[in-house]
Design an enzyme around this catalytic site. Sequence first.
Site, mmCIF file in Angstrom:
data_model
loop_
_atom_site.group_PDB
_atom_site.id
_atom_site.type_symbol
_atom_site.label_atom_id
_atom_site.label_comp_id
_atom_site.label_asym_id
_atom_site.label_seq_id
_atom_site.Cartn_x
_atom_site.Cartn_y
_atom_site.Cartn_z
ATOM 1 N N THR A 62 29.421 26.922 127.311
ATOM 2 C CA THR A 62 28.815 26.958 128.647
ATOM 3 C C THR A 62 27.580 27.863 128.621
ATOM 4 O OG1 THR A 62 31.088 26.805 129.463
ATOM 5 C CG2 THR A 62 29.375 27.161 131.107
ATOM 6 N N GLY A 98 36.380 32.201 121.882
ATOM 7 C CA GLY A 98 35.416 32.227 120.777
ATOM 8 C C GLY A 98 35.510 33.507 119.965
ATOM 9 N N GLU A 115 31.914 41.162 124.591
ATOM 10 C CA GLU A 115 31.685 40.609 125.939
ATOM 11 C C GLU A 115 32.088 41.633 127.000
ATOM 12 O OE1 GLU A 115 32.307 35.883 124.809
ATOM 13 O OE2 GLU A 115 33.976 36.989 125.637
ATOM 14 N N LYS A 131 38.879 25.487 134.180
ATOM 15 C CA LYS A 131 39.221 26.876 133.862
ATOM 16 C C LYS A 131 39.931 27.597 135.017
ATOM 17 C CE LYS A 131 36.984 26.409 129.953
ATOM 18 N NZ LYS A 131 35.773 27.080 129.556
HETATM 19 C C1 5RP Z 1 34.153 33.526 123.975
HETATM 20 C C2 5RP Z 1 34.547 33.345 125.386
HETATM 21 C C3 5RP Z 1 34.017 32.158 126.108
HETATM 22 O O1 5RP Z 1 33.385 32.577 127.272
HETATM 23 C C4 5RP Z 1 35.153 31.255 126.470
HETATM 24 O O2 5RP Z 1 35.865 30.923 125.304
HETATM 25 C C5 5RP Z 1 34.650 29.967 127.169
HETATM 26 O O3 5RP Z 1 34.005 29.158 126.248
HETATM 27 P P1 5RP Z 1 33.364 27.769 126.632
HETATM 28 O O4 5RP Z 1 32.204 28.051 127.544
HETATM 29 O O5 5RP Z 1 32.938 27.188 125.302
HETATM 30 O O6 5RP Z 1 34.421 26.929 127.301
HETATM 31 O O7 5RP Z 1 35.270 34.124 125.961
HETATM 32 O O8 5RP Z 1 34.783 34.629 123.395
#
Ligand code: 5RP
Length: 212
Positions: free
Chosen positions: A33, A99, A105, A123
Site C-alpha cells: 500500500t 513485512g 515503523e 484490514k
Molecule cells: C510491514 C507492515 C505493512 O504495513 C503491512 O504488512 C501491510 O502491508 P500491505 O500494505 O502490503 O498490505 O506492517 O511491516
Amino acid sequence: MSASKISVAKKAINQIEKKFTKDMVLGIGTGSTVNFFIEELSSYKNHFYGAVSSSEASSKLLREKGIDVFSLNDVNEVTYYIDGADEVSPDNELIKGGGGAHTREKIVAASSKEFICIVDKSKLVNQLGAFPLPLEVIPESRSMVARKIVALGGTPEYRSGFITDQGNEIIDVKGLEIPDPEALEIYLNNIPGVIDNGIFAFNKPSIVLVGD
Ligand code: 5RP
C-alpha cells in the site's frame, strides 16, 4: 485489492498535499500500500524536503523516485507518518509487521506529529488477533521466546529465511486473542530478546483512511 490500495494512496495525498512546506520531512512506512503511496508522492517531490523511511525497501523506492531519504537521527521533526497495516481495530489499534519492518515503523511513528494509516477494507477487524502477530527477536533468544509464547497460549512460527533490516529474526504468533492490545504490547516487549512486537496500541494512528 490493488485498486483499493491505489485509491487509499490517493486519499492520503489529498489529505496532506495542501500542507506541504519546503522544509517538511515525511515518515514513510513499508508494504504494497505504501509503495502505491510513494508512486503518488513522487509527483510532489519538489513540494517537501524529503523522507525518513522505515525500511531499506522503502528507502530504495523513494530514492528511485527522486525523493531524498534521511536518517531519523538527522532530522528535527517528522510531520506525517504514512503507513499501512495488517489489521485495524475499531479503536485504531493495529497489527503490523507482515513485512517484518514493524520495529522501525514504530520508531518512525513515535517520532511523527501525526500518523496516517492507509488500508484497504480487508484490514478492518472487530478485534485484533486473526493475523499472526510478528515479534522481532534477537536470534539467540528465539527458542526461549517461543516457549514463553506457548505458555501464553499462542502458537509461534519461525519466519524461515527472513532477516530484518536490523539483522534479527521474526516469530509470527498465531492463536492469540487480543482483547486488550495495550496490555499485550507491554507484556510481549518485556520478554527478554524481544526487540518489539507488531501491536501498535501506544503509537496508534490518529487517522485511518480506507480504500474504496
Ligand atoms: C510491514 C507492515 C505493512 O504495513 C503491512 O504488512 C501491510 O502491508 P500491505 O500494505 O502490503 O498490505 O506492517 O511491516
